[in-house]
Design a protein around this motif. Sequence first.
Motif, short mmCIF file in Angstrom:
data_model
loop_
_atom_site.label_atom_id
_atom_site.label_comp_id
_atom_site.label_asym_id
_atom_site.label_seq_id
_atom_site.Cartn_x
_atom_site.Cartn_y
_atom_site.Cartn_z
N LEU A 150 0.83 -1.20 0.00
CA LEU A 150 0.00 0.00 0.00
C LEU A 150 0.87 1.25 0.00
N LEU A 151 1.92 1.25 0.82
CA LEU A 151 2.85 2.38 0.83
C LEU A 151 3.50 2.56 -0.53
N ALA A 152 3.88 1.45 -1.16
CA ALA A 152 4.50 1.51 -2.48
C ALA A 152 3.55 2.16 -3.49
N MET A 153 2.27 1.82 -3.41
CA MET A 153 1.29 2.39 -4.33
C MET A 153 1.16 3.89 -4.13
N VAL A 154 1.15 4.32 -2.87
CA VAL A 154 1.06 5.75 -2.58
C VAL A 154 2.30 6.48 -3.08
N LEU A 155 3.47 5.91 -2.84
CA LEU A 155 4.72 6.52 -3.29
C LEU A 155 4.78 6.58 -4.81
N PHE A 156 4.31 5.52 -5.45
CA PHE A 156 4.35 5.49 -6.91
C PHE A 156 3.44 6.57 -7.51
N MET A 157 2.29 6.76 -6.90
CA MET A 157 1.38 7.80 -7.40
C MET A 157 1.98 9.19 -7.22
N GLY A 158 2.75 9.36 -6.13
CA GLY A 158 3.32 10.67 -5.86
C GLY A 158 4.64 10.93 -6.56
N TYR A 159 5.46 9.89 -6.71
CA TYR A 159 6.82 10.08 -7.22
C TYR A 159 7.17 9.19 -8.41
N GLY A 160 6.21 8.40 -8.89
CA GLY A 160 6.52 7.43 -9.93
C GLY A 160 7.12 8.03 -11.18
N SER A 161 6.81 9.30 -11.46
CA SER A 161 7.31 9.92 -12.69
C SER A 161 8.83 10.04 -12.71
N ILE A 162 9.46 10.02 -11.53
CA ILE A 162 10.92 10.16 -11.52
C ILE A 162 11.61 8.96 -12.15
N LEU A 163 10.89 7.83 -12.22
CA LEU A 163 11.49 6.64 -12.82
C LEU A 163 11.82 6.84 -14.29
N LEU A 164 11.20 7.83 -14.90
CA LEU A 164 11.54 8.13 -16.30
C LEU A 164 12.99 8.57 -16.42
N GLY A 165 13.56 9.04 -15.32
CA GLY A 165 14.95 9.47 -15.33
C GLY A 165 15.94 8.33 -15.50
N ALA A 166 15.44 7.08 -15.46
CA ALA A 166 16.31 5.92 -15.69
C ALA A 166 16.32 5.50 -17.14
#
Length: 204
Positions: A150-166
């Motif tokens: 559940l925490l991972a889902m919340v974090l992904f919704m808030g910060y998931g876009s940073i993964l594009l930096g990879a």
Amino acid sequence: MAGLMGDGRPERQDIASRAKVGLVVLGGFVALLFAIEVANSLMMGALIRTFGLRPRSPDGLLDIFTFPLLHANLNHLLSNSLPLVIFGFLVFLSGLRVFLTALAFSWLGSGLTVWLIGNGVTVGASGLVFGLFAFLLVRGFFNRSWRQILLAMVLFMGYGSILLGALPFVAGYVSWQAHLGGAAGGILAALLLRPRDTAVVGGS
């Protein structure tokens, strides 16, 4: 005879204690980064020229241990500081051993990837940010913990876009190699720290 209390107080106290220590550790680490940035500015970037990671250079292997401590400028450091504190703090709530393992694998994964396939002198703690973030995203699935998922889902919704930096075609001038390697290190740390199934041997 007094019975054992089942209200979860020891667990809450343990988490509260970890939270306090985590804030001190992460706050101290970020303060160190700012102190290094001030020193580097006063020395006209000499620290970057000396301790920035130089890909595929024999001396550059030692730079793996120093390059996340340096930043190109104050804005670069500021962009890394908040997510580093947030993700690092959340990992620290699982304990010092878990935090140090996730940090070490993120650090080494980021550094080795840059050393192998990077371009130009690389600095910055963003690889650590990606590693800790990736650790938080996947550990719940390895641990089979619905709370962590559940925490991972919340974090992904808030910060998931940073993964594009990879991604090399999105990252632009930043080091996608550091991001990708850090994330890989974080995932590996979560895999290594997963609970081991214990077999129970019964007698006849």
